[in-house]
Motif scaffolding. Sequence first.
Motif, PDB file in Angstrom:
ATOM      1  N   SER A  21       0.828  -1.214   0.000  1.00 31.56           N
ATOM      2  CA  SER A  21       0.000   0.000   0.000  1.00 31.56           C
ATOM      3  C   SER A  21       0.860   1.261   0.000  1.00 31.56           C
ATOM      4  CB  SER A  21      -0.922   0.005   1.216  1.00 31.56           C
ATOM      5  OG  SER A  21      -0.163  -0.077   2.426  1.00 31.56           O
ATOM      6  N   ALA A  22       1.991   1.224   0.712  1.00 36.44           N
ATOM      7  CA  ALA A  22       2.888   2.384   0.734  1.00 36.44           C
ATOM      8  C   ALA A  22       3.579   2.570  -0.616  1.00 36.44           C
ATOM      9  CB  ALA A  22       3.929   2.216   1.841  1.00 36.44           C
ATOM     10  N   ILE A  23       3.959   1.444  -1.238  1.00 36.43           N
ATOM     11  CA  ILE A  23       4.575   1.533  -2.560  1.00 36.43           C
ATOM     12  C   ILE A  23       3.588   2.107  -3.556  1.00 36.43           C
ATOM     13  CG2 ILE A  23       5.597   0.215  -4.450  1.00 36.43           C
ATOM     14  CD1 ILE A  23       6.643  -1.759  -2.414  1.00 36.43           C
ATOM     15  N   GLU A  24       2.324   1.667  -3.476  1.00 37.28           N
ATOM     16  CA  GLU A  24       1.302   2.191  -4.381  1.00 37.28           C
ATOM     17  C   GLU A  24       1.078   3.677  -4.159  1.00 37.28           C
ATOM     18  OE1 GLU A  24      -1.456  -1.750  -5.131  1.00 37.28           O
ATOM     19  OE2 GLU A  24      -1.769  -0.534  -3.329  1.00 37.28           O
ATOM     20  N   ALA A  25       1.127   4.105  -2.890  1.00 39.66           N
ATOM     21  CA  ALA A  25       0.884   5.516  -2.591  1.00 39.66           C
ATOM     22  C   ALA A  25       2.008   6.403  -3.087  1.00 39.66           C
ATOM     23  CB  ALA A  25       0.707   5.694  -1.082  1.00 39.66           C
ATOM     24  N   MET A  26       3.249   5.944  -2.945  1.00 38.61           N
ATOM     25  CA  MET A  26       4.399   6.771  -3.312  1.00 38.61           C
ATOM     26  C   MET A  26       5.106   6.301  -4.581  1.00 38.61           C
ATOM     27  SD  MET A  26       4.866   9.411  -1.484  1.00 38.61           S
ATOM     28  CE  MET A  26       4.704  10.180   0.124  1.00 38.61           C
ATOM     29  N   GLY A  27       4.894   5.031  -4.960  1.00 37.70           N
ATOM     30  CA  GLY A  27       5.567   4.519  -6.143  1.00 37.70           C
ATOM     31  C   GLY A  27       5.088   5.203  -7.402  1.00 37.70           C
ATOM     32  N   SER A  28       3.845   5.622  -7.434  1.00 35.60           N
ATOM     33  CA  SER A  28       3.329   6.422  -8.537  1.00 35.60           C
ATOM     34  C   SER A  28       3.580   7.882  -8.214  1.00 35.60           C
ATOM     35  CB  SER A  28       1.834   6.187  -8.723  1.00 35.60           C
ATOM     36  OG  SER A  28       1.288   7.178  -9.574  1.00 35.60           O
ATOM     37  N   LYS A  29       4.373   8.536  -9.031  1.00 35.45           N
ATOM     38  CA  LYS A  29       4.674   9.950  -8.789  1.00 35.45           C
ATOM     39  C   LYS A  29       3.402  10.791  -8.792  1.00 35.45           C
ATOM     40  CE  LYS A  29       9.452  10.030 -10.506  1.00 35.45           C
ATOM     41  NZ  LYS A  29       9.610   8.597 -10.739  1.00 35.45           N
ATOM     42  N   SER A  30       2.463  10.422  -9.671  1.00 35.31           N
ATOM     43  CA  SER A  30       1.211  11.173  -9.730  1.00 35.31           C
ATOM     44  C   SER A  30       0.445  11.063  -8.414  1.00 35.31           C
ATOM     45  CB  SER A  30       0.350  10.650 -10.884  1.00 35.31           C
ATOM     46  OG  SER A  30       1.005  10.837 -12.116  1.00 35.31           O
ATOM     47  N   ALA A  31       0.302   9.826  -7.895  1.00 35.76           N
ATOM     48  CA  ALA A  31      -0.409   9.622  -6.640  1.00 35.76           C
ATOM     49  C   ALA A  31       0.314  10.316  -5.492  1.00 35.76           C
ATOM     50  CB  ALA A  31      -0.545   8.128  -6.358  1.00 35.76           C
TER      51      ALA A  31
END
Length: 642
Positions: free
Chosen positions: A108-118
């Motif tokens: 969940s943390a990777i998804e939140a920060m892994g996408s630069k847009s998000a």
Amino acid sequence: MIDTLLVANRGEIACRVMRTAKAMGIRTVAVHSAIDAGARHVREADMAVNLGGAKPSESYLLIDRIIAAAKASGAQAIHPGYGFLSENAGFARACEEAGLIFLGPPASAIEAMGSKSAAKALMEAAGVPLVPGYHGEAQDIDTFRQAAERIGYPVLLKAAAGGGGKGMKVAESEAQLAETLESAQREAQSAFGDSRMLVEKYVLKPRHVEIQVFADQHGNCLYLNERDCSIQRRHQKVVEEAPAPGLSPELRRAMGEAAVKAAQAIGYVGAGTVEFLLDERGDFFFMEMNTRLQVEHPVTEAITGLDLVAWQIRVARGEPLPLTQQQVPLNGHAIEVRLYAEDPDHDFLPATGTLALYREAGNGDGRRIDSGVAEGDSVSPFYDPMLGKLIAWGENREQARLRLLAMLDDTLVGGVKTNLAFLRRILAHPAFAACELDTGFIPRHQPQLLPAPGELPDTFWQLAADAWVQSETPLKRDDDPHSPWASRKGWRAGGKAEIELHLSCQGESRKVRAADTACLQGEELLAEIEGTRQRLRAIRRGDTLYLQWQGELHAVTRFDPIAAAEASHAQHGGLSAPMNGSIVRVLVEPGQAVEAGTALVVLEAMKMEHSIRAPEAGTVKALYCREGEMVSEGTLLVELAP
């Protein structure tokens, strides 16, 4: 419990992780592609699993195969390193579903920060200042054109799912936007399996300052000071140092607390880096968060005395952080440079080949080398061209800078082109010594950092001839080993023996007569140059002599002038591949008229794209390549008629 750890990466980071794990009594498992079977990280592991293939998409990016390798080897945990799958939420989730410990943050943390847009949206909601730009879902050219017009050119196009300078390009005007966007999307797709982009205002003269954060599974989070990574080329970091020069304690605390707040907002666990742009007024803007260990983590380790990989393993075991924020040390100064296989004289094209000569400066006394190669290893076109990192620590910045310069002088690489001399010029530049740092440092000082190659002087050629002859293996004469006929230098009655050599170096060729003006002792050439007695390195590897001259190592070869003349009759108008790589786009067809500078073919090597452009106006006479084809350096790709 972690008694067996699989490292899902290659190169210096895989070697680094395995050394720390072994020191903690943990067995290590290396995964490798088919062409990496003999790589250093494989040799250093307790066990190795072949993933097959060559390209990352055929090996290191295959989640199922890595999970299967972990199960087959009995590993309980996976360390992703950096690059490849290290910021892939699907990989983190697959590890969890397979009952494996992922040495990184939750998916969940990777998804939140892994996408630069998000990440931009999240920081905007949290009130963190952002660089103006577009971070939305729509990916059509009209959306990007409107955003660029709104924020103003130049603009920076960035891969939403990546980092490390991959899929990141600058468009100076609307005329460049479409081609630049397409190229950046292809790079992003190749490197990360995701072509989504965002666009930002390209801030002029910023500093790149990042905060190392660390969080455990018990809600504790702290920052381990900061790093300055402003010296960059093509948005790829070249020099990193800690702490950032000139940062006040108040600014360090403000940036550190903002980074911790960002990490806590997404339930972060493990090592991460929050990156900021810092302007001359001391205002900082959130750029992105890298949810992994960074290439430059050794400078943080040097000023804190901490082992961040060991921290990752302990946090993964469920242990709390061993320090509070007030206990985090900050001792001295550390600087790191990245040693790459690339050719600075030809626009930093990635270099491939065999490391015929590879000598490191050695560890200890403020010196540290993190590398993933050894002498005799091959550098392939499929992966990032970084050979390793050189890190120097000192009680102050100047001591660290001088120590790192000495390390560069003691580092010898032959067989492939490297940026070694380029790094030395950066560290020796007065502006770097004076801490005049920003992301435009290299372009601004390009004439000094990348001087045009000049002709080598007569003295060099004479020394090369003498060293060549003296490095020849004597002829074996069992019947009379002291016979003059046993000497490669020859013999002449009543006179001095002389040998005429045809030598080549850096595209120059000379006919030189060896004259014993210098003496080769082992791998050192003793010579008197302009009245000064000097010792130069002169190391023979097969048909190549590596001779040190004015701080640089030059490869000297002997050639047959008749054969060379025959080989020089190249096809007129032919454009060849500047390196080994894969053809990703053929943009022209036979009979097509092109202008000077027109992109003809796009070649991908080491996860970066390189356009082959027409040197002058003309007509495409013939094509000798097709999309998807692997080509070798020197292969004829396109023939142009004037």
